[in-house]
Design a protein around this motif. Structure first.
Motif, PDB file in Angstrom:
ATOM      1  N   SER A  24     -28.277 105.665  -1.839  1.00  0.00           N
ATOM      2  CA  SER A  24     -26.968 105.462  -1.810  1.00  0.00           C
ATOM      3  C   SER A  24     -26.677 104.636  -0.319  1.00  0.00           C
ATOM      4  N   LEU A  25     -27.152 104.979   0.515  1.00  0.00           N
ATOM      5  CA  LEU A  25     -26.748 104.560   1.935  1.00  0.00           C
ATOM      6  C   LEU A  25     -27.489 103.088   2.218  1.00  0.00           C
ATOM      7  N   ASP A  26     -28.601 102.852   1.224  1.00  0.00           N
ATOM      8  CA  ASP A  26     -29.225 101.573   1.422  1.00  0.00           C
ATOM      9  C   ASP A  26     -28.910 100.602   0.464  1.00  0.00           C
ATOM     10  N   LYS A  27     -28.136 100.856  -0.383  1.00  0.00           N
ATOM     11  CA  LYS A  27     -27.401  99.779  -1.370  1.00  0.00           C
ATOM     12  C   LYS A  27     -26.872  98.590  -0.960  1.00  0.00           C
ATOM     13  N   ASP A  28     -26.121  98.703  -0.025  1.00  0.00           N
ATOM     14  CA  ASP A  28     -25.361  97.549   0.408  1.00  0.00           C
ATOM     15  C   ASP A  28     -26.295  96.832   1.105  1.00  0.00           C
ATOM     16  N   GLU A  29     -27.445  97.198   1.858  1.00  0.00           N
ATOM     17  CA  GLU A  29     -28.358  96.304   2.520  1.00  0.00           C
ATOM     18  C   GLU A  29     -29.459  95.577   1.377  1.00  0.00           C
ATOM     19  N   ILE A  30     -29.720  96.086   0.322  1.00  0.00           N
ATOM     20  CA  ILE A  30     -30.469  95.812  -0.644  1.00  0.00           C
ATOM     21  C   ILE A  30     -29.603  94.730  -1.388  1.00  0.00           C
ATOM     22  N   ILE A  31     -28.433  94.970  -1.605  1.00  0.00           N
ATOM     23  CA  ILE A  31     -27.662  93.806  -2.313  1.00  0.00           C
ATOM     24  C   ILE A  31     -27.362  92.530  -1.417  1.00  0.00           C
ATOM     25  N   ALA A  32     -27.073  92.892  -0.035  1.00  0.00           N
ATOM     26  CA  ALA A  32     -27.053  91.604   0.914  1.00  0.00           C
ATOM     27  C   ALA A  32     -28.231  90.905   1.035  1.00  0.00           C
ATOM     28  N   ARG A  33     -29.362  91.525   0.857  1.00  0.00           N
ATOM     29  CA  ARG A  33     -30.716  90.710   0.577  1.00  0.00           C
ATOM     30  C   ARG A  33     -31.048  89.992  -0.746  1.00  0.00           C
ATOM     31  N   ILE A  34     -30.473  90.436  -1.769  1.00  0.00           N
ATOM     32  CA  ILE A  34     -30.620  90.143  -3.022  1.00  0.00           C
ATOM     33  C   ILE A  34     -29.811  88.869  -3.040  1.00  0.00           C
ATOM     34  N   LEU A  35     -28.575  88.943  -2.403  1.00  0.00           N
ATOM     35  CA  LEU A  35     -27.799  87.739  -2.481  1.00  0.00           C
ATOM     36  C   LEU A  35     -28.256  86.425  -1.531  1.00  0.00           C
ATOM     37  N   GLN A  36     -29.233  86.606  -0.804  1.00  0.00           N
ATOM     38  CA  GLN A  36     -29.920  85.378  -0.442  1.00  0.00           C
ATOM     39  C   GLN A  36     -31.293  85.032  -1.037  1.00  0.00           C
ATOM     40  N   ALA A  37     -31.423  85.571  -2.240  1.00  0.00           N
ATOM     41  CA  ALA A  37     -32.601  85.206  -3.150  1.00  0.00           C
ATOM     42  C   ALA A  37     -32.674  83.670  -3.474  1.00  0.00           C
ATOM     43  N   GLU A  38     -33.654  83.197  -3.602  1.00  0.00           N
ATOM     44  CA  GLU A  38     -33.846  81.617  -4.031  1.00  0.00           C
ATOM     45  C   GLU A  38     -33.446  81.438  -5.353  1.00  0.00           C
ATOM     46  N   GLY A  39     -32.515  80.586  -5.477  1.00  0.00           N
ATOM     47  CA  GLY A  39     -31.951  80.236  -6.662  1.00  0.00           C
ATOM     48  C   GLY A  39     -30.793  80.995  -7.323  1.00  0.00           C
ATOM     49  N   ARG A  40     -30.204  81.979  -6.279  1.00  0.00           N
ATOM     50  CA  ARG A  40     -29.395  82.689  -6.606  1.00  0.00           C
ATOM     51  C   ARG A  40     -27.961  82.150  -6.560  1.00  0.00           C
ATOM     52  N   GLY A  41     -27.328  82.030  -7.741  1.00  0.00           N
ATOM     53  CA  GLY A  41     -25.998  81.409  -8.079  1.00  0.00           C
ATOM     54  C   GLY A  41     -24.669  82.242  -7.934  1.00  0.00           C
ATOM     55  N   LYS A  42     -23.709  82.356  -8.798  1.00  0.00           N
ATOM     56  CA  LYS A  42     -22.494  83.297  -8.860  1.00  0.00           C
ATOM     57  C   LYS A  42     -23.047  84.525  -9.467  1.00  0.00           C
ATOM     58  N   THR A  43     -22.799  85.755  -8.617  1.00  0.00           N
ATOM     59  CA  THR A  43     -23.101  87.055  -9.013  1.00  0.00           C
ATOM     60  C   THR A  43     -22.105  87.771  -9.026  1.00  0.00           C
ATOM     61  N   VAL A  44     -22.152  89.055 -10.141  1.00  0.00           N
ATOM     62  CA  VAL A  44     -21.215  89.944 -10.287  1.00  0.00           C
ATOM     63  C   VAL A  44     -21.747  91.287 -10.129  1.00  0.00           C
ATOM     64  N   VAL A  45     -21.299  92.045  -9.363  1.00  0.00           N
ATOM     65  CA  VAL A  45     -21.628  93.360  -8.923  1.00  0.00           C
ATOM     66  C   VAL A  45     -20.715  94.273  -9.687  1.00  0.00           C
ATOM     67  N   PHE A  46     -21.255  95.271 -10.348  1.00  0.00           N
ATOM     68  CA  PHE A  46     -20.350  96.043 -10.878  1.00  0.00           C
ATOM     69  C   PHE A  46     -20.777  97.605 -10.169  1.00  0.00           C
ATOM     70  N   THR A  47     -19.338  98.234 -10.007  1.00  0.00           N
ATOM     71  CA  THR A  47     -19.238  99.448  -9.482  1.00  0.00           C
ATOM     72  C   THR A  47     -18.378 100.514 -10.391  1.00  0.00           C
ATOM     73  N   ARG A  48     -18.676 102.022 -10.252  1.00  0.00           N
ATOM     74  CA  ARG A  48     -18.020 102.534 -11.205  1.00  0.00           C
ATOM     75  C   ARG A  48     -16.522 103.096 -10.728  1.00  0.00           C
ATOM     76  N   THR A  49     -16.338 102.858  -9.641  1.00  0.00           N
ATOM     77  CA  THR A  49     -14.791 103.181  -9.119  1.00  0.00           C
ATOM     78  C   THR A  49     -14.179 102.153  -8.707  1.00  0.00           C
ATOM     79  N   LYS A  50     -12.659 102.139  -8.518  1.00  0.00           N
ATOM     80  CA  LYS A  50     -11.883 100.930  -7.593  1.00  0.00           C
ATOM     81  C   LYS A  50     -12.441 101.363  -6.336  1.00  0.00           C
ATOM     82  N   ARG A  51     -12.201 102.406  -5.820  1.00  0.00           N
ATOM     83  CA  ARG A  51     -12.521 102.618  -4.144  1.00  0.00           C
ATOM     84  C   ARG A  51     -13.846 101.862  -3.753  1.00  0.00           C
TER      85      ARG A  51
END
Length: 504
Positions: free
Chosen positions: A227-254
């Motif tokens: 859980s403590l590494d998820k934000d870093e993984i997501i940030a790196r995925i967002l820099q993937a080649e060919g990455r366009g619009k991206t939707v990230v789903f979370t369980r809670t509003k917070r």
């Protein structure tokens, strides 16, 4: 591919679609439009993103005619506010070359504007169950002449507990009507609803029954992440080649708001859609995402069905969905309209049992998610992330655009204004202290001058030092090598601004 003209669609509607670059019909449209135009009741089953809005929207608009009389003639019921906005936009586009008026009725917005549009004679109503029942109960919405009725995302209405409300709405509709029901899945209560309120409906399944399970056009990646590494993984995925619009789903509003703040801080252009936001804020965020002003959208499941954007390349499940249906709804945001997509799911250690159920139901064949960290080589290889990528791009973005060429934002201007104001205040304070010091020295010079018989006061400070002597470190002035008479110190509690008094 079949064109809309070949399906018997009126030319003005064909022109409205062509203006948006839509010429060929999707499979669900090919099968439902020819049946819907003459008034056949239809049960349409297809996964999201296959174009079913036009599948029911075109028959509704065409059956109302070029110039329908004022008053509600068609009702389209949807489960969520976001979907109401999306369907409204599509219907408004279909009627752009006709006098037909469309109004969206849903909660979270003021009544007045919606009521005014109803009073103005809007013929097509797109709404959510709660607000529809509310306005109908106040006799502000008359459904007694709505001969065209559509239930969209019926299975979602079942999940949200709206079936009792649907029955109340059908009680206000005319007995003779044309009804179409669309749903991604067909659970028992939806089948019972169709049998009760529809007349000899034809069940149309636009795709192979197993396509919803295999999802051939979507690449599914499942990682066991900390859980403590998820934000870093997501940030790196967002820099993937060919990455366009991206939707990230979370369980809670917070969690959604926390993640959008974190990604923005890392330099990404992210927005959010969740229940703690006002309806206006949610609509602005969704509009910015659709227009490309923001390329990352953080959402909760409540808002998922309103994300109808064809160019989403990646879906990331920050937290694992509760079941296989929710997984399909989330993953269905990508790979739409025949395009390919990537769905990434993070599974926490305590959620492995939940993933086992989803894996078994959807037949993924991935019972054991790969343990993955932000530095794992297979993460970079699976998603095409450039080697050496880190999870922060704020500095890179700053250097890409020269400061002189980049327009200042209001916050930057305000910050600069605050800095200038602070500097000026500091200068004023320095000048004030300088004036106090100068006044003190001038008064001391005057006192010393008064006690020195026959001494002539120089015109400047430098001349005073040359002719009269110098000041020692203790502030006393020496004349001809002789110390000046001692002066009394001012009492702190006394006369405040009184000048120093020379000793007798």
């Amino acid at each position: 591919m079949t064109t809309f003209s070949e399906l018997g669609v009126d030319q003005d509607i064909v022109d409205a679609l062509a203006a948006k670059g839509i010429v060929d019909a999707f499979p669900i449209q090919e099968q439902t439009i020819p049946l819907g135009l003459p008034g056949q009741d239809i049960i349409g089953q297809a996964k999201t993103g296959t174009g079913k809005t036009f599948g029911f929207g075109i028959p509704v608009v065409q059956r109302l005619g070029l110039d329908p009389a004022p008053g509600v003639k068609a009702l389209i019921v949807v489960p969520t506010r976001e979907l109401a906005v999306q369907v409204y936009e599509d219907m408004d586009m279909l009627t752009s070359n006709r006098s037909t008026s469309v109004v969206a009725i849903y909660g979270g917005k003021a009544y007045e504007g919606q009521i005014d549009q109803l009073k103005a004679g809007a013929q097509i109503v797109v709404g959510t169950p709660g607000r529809l029942i509310d306005l109908a109960g106040q006799r502000l919405l008359d459904l007694s002449h709505a001969a065209e009725v559509v239930l969209d995302e019926a299975d979602k209405m079942l999940d949200l507990g709206f079936l009792p409300d649907i029955e109340k709405i059908f009680a206000k509709l005319p007995a003779v009507r044309h009804t179409m029901l669309y749903s991604a899945t067909m659970p028992g209560p939806i089948v019972a609803l169709a049998r009760r309120f529809m007349s000899n409906p034809i069940h149309i399944r636009a795709t192979d029954p197993d396509e919803g399970l295999t999802q051939a056009n979507i690449k599914h990646l499942v990682y066991r992440a900390h859980s403590l590494d998820k934000d870093e993984i997501i940030a790196r995925i967002l820099q993937a080649e060919g990455r366009g619009k991206t939707v990230v789903f979370t369980r809670t509003k917070r969690a959604a708001q926390k993640l959008v703040d974190e990604l923005n801080d890392r330099g990404f252009n992210a927005g959010a859609v969740h229940g703690d936001m006002s309806q206006e804020a949610r609509e602005r965020s969704m509009a910015a995402f659709k227009a490309g002003k923001k390329d990352v959208l953080i959402a909760t499941d409540v808002a998922a069905r309103g994300i109808d954007v064809d160019d989403v390349t990646h879906v990331i499940n920050h937290t694992i969905p509760d079941d296989e249906k929710t997984y399909l709804h989330r993953a269905g945001r990508t790979g739409r309209a025949g395009k390919t997509g990537i769905a990434v799911t993070f599974v926490d250690w305590e959620d492995l049992h939940k993933w086992a159920l989803i894996n078994r139901a959807l037949e993924f064949g991935q019972p054991d998610p790969v343990e993955t960290y932000s530095s794992s080589p297979h993460l970079f290889g699976d998603l095409g992330i450039p080697e050496g990528t880190k999870g922060r791009i704020a500095k890179a973005r700053t250097t890409e655009t020269a400061p002189a060429q980049r327009p200042q934002r209001a916050t930057e201007v305000a910050a600069e204004g605050d800095a200038v104001g602070t500097t000026r205040r500091r200068r004023r304070r320095r000048r004030a202290s300088d004036r106090v010091g100068e006044t003190f020295l001038a008064e001391a010079d005057a006192t010393v001058g008064a006690t020195t018989a026959g001494a002539e006061r120089p015109a400047s400070g430098d001349a005073a030092q040359e002719g009269a002597g110098t000041h020692d470190g203790g502030g006393r002035e020496h004349h001809d090598g002789k110390p000046a008479p001692a002066r009394r110190r001012r009492r702190r509690g006394g006369g405040g601004g009184a000048a120093p008094v020379a000793a007798p």
